[in-house]
Scaffold this active site. Sequence first.
Site, short mmCIF file in Angstrom:
data_model
loop_
_atom_site.label_atom_id
_atom_site.label_comp_id
_atom_site.label_asym_id
_atom_site.label_seq_id
_atom_site.Cartn_x
_atom_site.Cartn_y
_atom_site.Cartn_z
N GLY A 110 0.83 -1.20 0.00
CA GLY A 110 0.00 0.00 0.00
C GLY A 110 0.86 1.24 0.00
N LYS A 111 0.27 2.38 -0.20
CA LYS A 111 1.00 3.65 -0.12
C LYS A 111 -0.01 4.79 -0.03
CE LYS A 111 5.38 4.94 -0.28
NZ LYS A 111 6.50 4.09 0.19
N GLY A 112 0.37 5.86 0.65
CA GLY A 112 -0.52 7.01 0.73
C GLY A 112 0.27 8.29 0.80
N ASP A 151 7.10 8.05 5.53
CA ASP A 151 7.79 8.04 4.24
C ASP A 151 8.37 9.46 4.07
OD1 ASP A 151 7.61 6.09 1.59
OD2 ASP A 151 7.84 8.17 1.06
#
Length: 424
Positions: A110-112, A151
Site C-alpha cells: 500500500g501507499k498514501g 515516508d
Amino acid sequence: MIQERRKSSNVLLDTALQEFYGAADEMGLNERLISILSHSERRVQVSIPVEMDDGSVNVFEGYRVQHSTALGPSKGGIRYDVEVDMDECEALAMLMTWKCSLAGIPYGGGKGGIACDPLNMSKKEKEKMSRTYGARISPIVGKWSDIPAPDMNTSGQEMVWIMDTISKMRGDLEPSLLTGKPVSFWGSKGRNEATGRGVATCGLEFMKMLGKNPDSMTAIVQGFGNVGSYTAKTLNEAGVKVVAISDISGSYYSEGGIDIRKAFEVIHSNPKKILTGFEKVGNCEKIDNDLFVEADFLFPCARDGMINRNTAGNIKVRYIVEGANGPITPEADEILADKGVIIVPDFLANSGGVIGSYFEWAQNLQGEFWSEDEYNRKLVNIMKGNFRRVWDYAEVKHVRMRRAATMAAIQRVADVVEMRGTFL
Ligand code: NAD
C-alpha cells in the site's frame, strides 16, 4: 479474453507497470494473473480542509492506495510532498507488494500521501492536516487490513497524530495500526535507522561478492534524510569512504571522505533538518551535482527520477544501490546497463524499512519490546539472505538484478492469489 495492458502518463506508475509486464512475460505468468496484479485493489482519495495559521482554509488532497492484500494486510508509507498524486501512490503501492513479497514477510502493498508543501507549513498546520487525513482514511486502515508508516517528509510525530486520532475515534488504543512510531510510544528501537542500515547492508554484501574490502571502496550518498543519513553512517562505520553527500540545500564533496558525524550535527541543528552551511564546517566543498562525482558506489537515497536521461550519461560509478524508491527512470536504466553499471533495485535494497516495520508490528501485537541489538541482528541477517537470494537467482536466470528480484517477488504473490482464489 486478453485484457488490454495498462499504460500511464505518470512516469513512476508507467515504470512500475512496464517492469511488472516485462517480468510477468519472462516468467510466463498467465494473463488472468497479469490482469489481476496490474490493478490495485483499492484507490481512495480524500479532501483535507485545514485552517491555516493566517485564518484561511486550505483544502489538501490525500490518497491511500492498496495494491494487493494477497499476502496479508497492505503495508506502506505516507508521504507529504507537492508532487504526491494518486498515480504516484499506486506505483509505490505496487512496489511495496513486490518488496514485502521478496522480503518474505506476510504483507501486501500500500501507499498514501498528501499533496502539500510540508517544509513551508507550521507544526500546528501539519498536525491538523495529519489528524484529518487519519480520520478520513480510518475506514480502510487497521492492524489486519492496511498498516501505514512514515515516508518522505513524515516521521514518528505524524504517525502519532494519525494513530491518536484513529484510536480516539474507535475508543481503543491501536498501537499496531501503524509503524514507525517513536520509541517512547510503542515504537521499536532500531526502526528509525532500519531502512538506511538495510541499504548499506546490501552495499556491503555487494562489495563482498565483488571480493572488495569496504576500506578500499568509495561511495556517493544522494539525499541526507532518513534513508540517506543512516546509509552513509552505516557505510562509514564499516570503513567505506563516503566522498559526496547531498540534500535539497546542495551537494557536498570531500576527496578525503565526508565527516558524517559533522553532517548529522548540521542537520540536527537546522530547523528544516538540511545541510545548509555544511561546507563551512565540514571540511568539504559545495559542488553542482554529487551524481557526477567519481566513486565506486552510488546510493541514490533522495527521491524518484533523479537518475534520468539527462543525468545517467554523466554517472561515473560502476555500482548503484537504490535507497530511494524509483530513483532511476527506465531510460536511464538502459543507459546505465549499456555502460555496464550493475544496479541493486530499490525494493530489495530499501526493504529494511518494511522488515523493520514488520518487527515493530509483531512486537506490538505481542506486547513485547526487543533490544536494539536483537532488532539489528535479525534485520541484517534477513537483508544479507535476501541479497544473496536475488544475486544467485539473477545468475541462474541470466537476468539483471531488478528483473530477478521482480520475478521472484511476483511469483510468491501469484502463487498465493491462485491459492486464495478471486472471490470479490
Ligand atoms: P526524507 O524526506 O527523510 O529525505 C529525503 C532527502 O532527500 C532529504 O535529505 C532531501 O533534502 C533530499 N532531497 C530531496 N530532493 C533532492 C534533490 N533534488 N537532490 C538531493 N537531495 C534531495 O525521506 P526518506 O524517508 O529518507 O525517503 C527517501 C526515499 O526513500 C523516498 O524515495 C522514500 O520513498 C524511500 N524510502 C523510505 C523509507 C523509510 O523508511 N523512510 C523506506 C523505503 C523507501
